[in-house]
Write a protein that holds these residues in place. Structure first.
Motif, PDB file in Angstrom:
ATOM      1  N   THR A 189       0.834  -1.200   0.000  1.00 16.09           N
ATOM      2  CA  THR A 189       0.000   0.000   0.000  1.00 16.09           C
ATOM      3  C   THR A 189       0.868   1.248   0.000  1.00 16.09           C
ATOM      4  O   THR A 189       1.743   1.400   0.864  1.00 16.09           O
ATOM      5  CB  THR A 189      -0.927   0.022   1.234  1.00 16.09           C
ATOM      6  OG1 THR A 189      -1.711  -1.171   1.250  1.00 16.09           O
ATOM      7  CG2 THR A 189      -1.837   1.238   1.206  1.00 16.09           C
ATOM      8  N   TYR A 249      -9.437  13.442  11.208  1.00 11.26           N
ATOM      9  CA  TYR A 249      -9.314  12.170  10.490  1.00 11.26           C
ATOM     10  C   TYR A 249      -9.944  11.032  11.285  1.00 11.26           C
ATOM     11  O   TYR A 249     -10.596  10.145  10.716  1.00 11.26           O
ATOM     12  CB  TYR A 249      -7.841  11.872  10.208  1.00 11.26           C
ATOM     13  CG  TYR A 249      -7.364  12.416   8.890  1.00 11.26           C
ATOM     14  CD1 TYR A 249      -7.527  11.679   7.716  1.00 11.26           C
ATOM     15  CD2 TYR A 249      -6.748  13.655   8.805  1.00 11.26           C
ATOM     16  CE1 TYR A 249      -7.095  12.173   6.494  1.00 11.26           C
ATOM     17  CE2 TYR A 249      -6.307  14.163   7.591  1.00 11.26           C
ATOM     18  CZ  TYR A 249      -6.481  13.416   6.446  1.00 11.26           C
ATOM     19  OH  TYR A 249      -6.054  13.916   5.234  1.00 11.26           O
ATOM     20  N   VAL A 270     -13.392   8.589  10.403  1.00  9.80           N
ATOM     21  CA  VAL A 270     -13.476   7.132  10.422  1.00  9.80           C
ATOM     22  C   VAL A 270     -14.831   6.704  10.965  1.00  9.80           C
ATOM     23  O   VAL A 270     -15.461   5.758  10.461  1.00  9.80           O
ATOM     24  CB  VAL A 270     -12.323   6.540  11.259  1.00  9.80           C
ATOM     25  CG1 VAL A 270     -12.505   5.031  11.435  1.00  9.80           C
ATOM     26  CG2 VAL A 270     -10.988   6.830  10.598  1.00  9.80           C
ATOM     27  N   ARG A 272     -18.446   8.961   8.091  1.00  9.82           N
ATOM     28  CA  ARG A 272     -17.880   9.063   6.755  1.00  9.82           C
ATOM     29  C   ARG A 272     -18.403  10.312   6.052  1.00  9.82           C
ATOM     30  O   ARG A 272     -19.607  10.484   5.908  1.00  9.82           O
ATOM     31  CB  ARG A 272     -18.234   7.819   5.934  1.00  9.82           C
ATOM     32  CG  ARG A 272     -17.543   7.768   4.572  1.00  9.82           C
ATOM     33  CD  ARG A 272     -17.898   6.468   3.850  1.00  9.82           C
ATOM     34  NE  ARG A 272     -17.256   6.397   2.559  1.00  9.82           N
ATOM     35  CZ  ARG A 272     -16.028   5.960   2.370  1.00  9.82           C
ATOM     36  NH1 ARG A 272     -15.319   5.549   3.415  1.00  9.82           N
ATOM     37  NH2 ARG A 272     -15.508   5.904   1.165  1.00  9.82           N
ATOM     38  N   ARG A 287     -14.404  12.918  -1.083  1.00 10.28           N
ATOM     39  CA  ARG A 287     -13.241  12.033  -1.132  1.00 10.28           C
ATOM     40  C   ARG A 287     -12.094  12.666  -0.368  1.00 10.28           C
ATOM     41  O   ARG A 287     -11.803  13.854  -0.528  1.00 10.28           O
ATOM     42  CB  ARG A 287     -12.835  11.807  -2.588  1.00 10.28           C
ATOM     43  CG  ARG A 287     -11.719  10.784  -2.780  1.00 10.28           C
ATOM     44  CD  ARG A 287     -12.227   9.375  -2.678  1.00 10.28           C
ATOM     45  NE  ARG A 287     -11.207   8.440  -3.157  1.00 10.28           N
ATOM     46  CZ  ARG A 287     -10.268   7.883  -2.395  1.00 10.28           C
ATOM     47  NH1 ARG A 287     -10.202   8.193  -1.105  1.00 10.28           N
ATOM     48  NH2 ARG A 287      -9.403   7.030  -2.909  1.00 10.28           N
ATOM     49  N   PRO A 292      -8.107  11.344   1.794  1.00  6.93           N
ATOM     50  CA  PRO A 292      -7.233  10.202   2.047  1.00  6.93           C
ATOM     51  C   PRO A 292      -7.706   9.398   3.253  1.00  6.93           C
ATOM     52  O   PRO A 292      -8.117   9.953   4.274  1.00  6.93           O
ATOM     53  CB  PRO A 292      -5.871  10.856   2.316  1.00  6.93           C
ATOM     54  CG  PRO A 292      -5.948  12.192   1.660  1.00  6.93           C
ATOM     55  CD  PRO A 292      -7.367  12.630   1.793  1.00  6.93           C
ATOM     56  N   ARG A 293      -7.624   8.088   3.135  1.00  4.22           N
ATOM     57  CA  ARG A 293      -8.013   7.203   4.229  1.00  4.22           C
ATOM     58  C   ARG A 293      -6.937   7.207   5.299  1.00  4.22           C
ATOM     59  O   ARG A 293      -5.742   7.159   5.015  1.00  4.22           O
ATOM     60  CB  ARG A 293      -8.236   5.794   3.689  1.00  4.22           C
ATOM     61  CG  ARG A 293      -8.636   4.758   4.730  1.00  4.22           C
ATOM     62  CD  ARG A 293      -8.894   3.418   4.067  1.00  4.22           C
ATOM     63  NE  ARG A 293      -7.722   2.988   3.312  1.00  4.22           N
ATOM     64  CZ  ARG A 293      -6.698   2.312   3.847  1.00  4.22           C
ATOM     65  NH1 ARG A 293      -6.696   2.027   5.148  1.00  4.22           N
ATOM     66  NH2 ARG A 293      -5.680   1.941   3.097  1.00  4.22           N
ATOM     67  N   MET A 351      -1.377   8.499   5.959  1.00  9.33           N
ATOM     68  CA  MET A 351      -2.586   8.414   5.136  1.00  9.33           C
ATOM     69  C   MET A 351      -2.290   7.656   3.852  1.00  9.33           C
ATOM     70  O   MET A 351      -1.131   7.505   3.454  1.00  9.33           O
ATOM     71  CB  MET A 351      -3.084   9.821   4.769  1.00  9.33           C
ATOM     72  CG  MET A 351      -3.282  10.746   5.943  1.00  9.33           C
ATOM     73  SD  MET A 351      -3.112  12.479   5.439  1.00  9.33           S
ATOM     74  CE  MET A 351      -1.340  12.600   5.228  1.00  9.33           C
ATOM     75  N   GLU A 352      -3.346   7.189   3.211  1.00 12.56           N
ATOM     76  CA  GLU A 352      -3.171   6.571   1.906  1.00 12.56           C
ATOM     77  C   GLU A 352      -2.745   7.622   0.888  1.00 12.56           C
ATOM     78  O   GLU A 352      -3.048   8.810   1.020  1.00 12.56           O
ATOM     79  CB  GLU A 352      -4.476   5.917   1.442  1.00 12.56           C
ATOM     80  CG  GLU A 352      -5.586   6.896   1.097  1.00 12.56           C
ATOM     81  CD  GLU A 352      -6.755   6.251   0.386  1.00 12.56           C
ATOM     82  OE1 GLU A 352      -6.516   5.299  -0.382  1.00 12.56           O
ATOM     83  OE2 GLU A 352      -7.892   6.708   0.601  1.00 12.56           O
TER      84      GLU A 352
END
Length: 383
Positions: free
Chosen positions: A126, A157, A161, A164, A168, A170-171, A184-185
């Motif tokens: 990832t 952030y 979680v 939601r 869009r 970053p996760r 983050m992703e």
């Protein structure tokens, strides 16, 4: 849209059979080849390709950022920048990152100047981005403020979680509230702008998509106890008044509008919706840097976008129409936000020693501030 043409495949010619008498063989007529369009030509909206043409998507350069393309993660993803990863500040940041993510494998340093250090890397297969405070660049007198903002972003952030958002972003992979580390992703895409006040605005379609994402966030109604109110409006008016950026009449007009907005519903805003904090991904706009997110008077994000889109009259008109569509209270809230945002931009940029390009931008900001003041006075006169 760039375009090119493909030549139609030539028909297959059959083999003539032997006959006692010569027979004329009829050759098939080849189809005309469509000439290729010059490289770099941009077609106007509504362009319809001719038969035989094939449209190609333009290749847009991808600046380094949160969302640089993460293709090819499996295998040799990216080139490891050992020189940048070996600096003392980055080494200190990596030590904090590996405390919460032992499997983090650093690849490149996206940013090490300023208050934050951004490092890309891998956790397994990832692609991620790690963000932490820069221990060398943060001055002692501002460290407390920056730490509070970073911890607020971590809290945002974590709240996302549980709740939601409709946009869009970053996760969250991992976070350390005490050490100010956020992992983050990494989302593929490119920044909507690489400058705070870009000379070239995004395309109209991109602006519409960004406004749609911002409005989706603004209309969302999460639990009220999840987010804070980062901006004290009366304090900001008094502060800009005390340093001379607002006149007595300006401050009085803003206080009168704020008095009328005392019972209006507050709105969840990103708080720093600059184009540099928007990533244009294949799935749509992605909002980054959530340290200023919270409850504001309606239209704060719209005011931020209006202030940085000085060269896009159509976008500004669209933003004004959205702000006024909510009625008188929404219009007044947008005007209060706009004046305060423009005062902040002038405080940041109107400094001694600015170059010619900066002086032109400062002049535009002063013109925008004068326009916003006139609009506030007109709004006060109609109350």
């Amino acid at each position: 849209m760039y375009s090119s043409a493909t030549s139609p495949t030539a028909p297959r010619i059959g083999t003539a059979q032997r006959t006692p008498t010569p027979v004329a063989v009829r050759r098939p007529v080849a189809k005309p080849v469509v000439p290729a369009r010059p490289a770099g030509r941009i077609e106007a909206p509504g362009f319809v390709p001719r038969a035989g043409e094939r449209l190609l998507r333009p290749r847009v350069p991808q600046p380094a950022g949160y969302g640089a393309p993460s293709a090819g993660v499996a295998g040799n993803w990216g080139k490891v920048d050992n020189a940048a990863l070996g600096t003392p500040a980055v080494k200190a940041a990596l030590a904090q990152i590996t405390r919460i993510c032992p499997a983090f494998s650093a690849r490149q340093v996206l940013r090490q100047e300023g208050a934050h250090i951004l490092i890309t890397g891998l956790i397994g297969r990832t692609a991620v981005v790690a963000k932490c405070l820069n221990p060398q660049a943060v001055q002692a007198d501002r460290r407390g403020v920056l730490v509070d903002r970073f911890r607020r972003e971590v809290a945002v952030y974590r709240a996302f979680v549980r709740h939601r958002p409709p946009v869009r972003m970053p996760r969250l992979v991992a976070a350390d509230h005490d050490r100010c580390v956020l992992v983050m992703e990494r989302i593929p895409g490119r920044p909507a702008a690489i400058e705070r006040h870009p000379a070239n605005a995004p395309t109209p379609g991109e602006v519409r998509a960004i406004l749609g994402a911002v409005r989706g966030l603004n209309l969302w109604r999460p639990p009220t106890d999840v987010f804070q109110q980062p901006l004290d409006y009366h304090f900001e008016v008094a502060r800009y008044h005390s340093v001379g950026q607002l006149t007595d009449r300006d401050a009085g007009d803003l206080r009168q509008l704020l008095h009328g907005l005392g019972h209006s519903n507050w709105q969840l805003n990103h708080g720093d919706a600059l184009l540099t904090n928007v990533m244009l991904a294949p799935s749509g706009p992605v909002l980054l840097d959530w340290e200023q997110a919270g409850w504001y008077l309606p239209g704060y994000d719209l005011a931020v976008l209006w202030s940085v889109l000085s060269g896009d009259t159509a976008a500004r008109r669209q933003i004004s129409q959205i702000a006024q569509a909510g009625g008188t209270l929404a219009r007044d809230a947008f005007l209060v936000n706009l004046v305060l945002v423009l005062m902040r931009e002038l405080r940041i940029h109107d400094v001694p020693g600015a170059g010619e390009e900066a002086r032109l931008m400062i002049r535009r900001l002063h013109e925008d501030a004068a326009l916003a003041r006139r609009a506030v006075r007109a709004a006060v006169g109609t109350r």
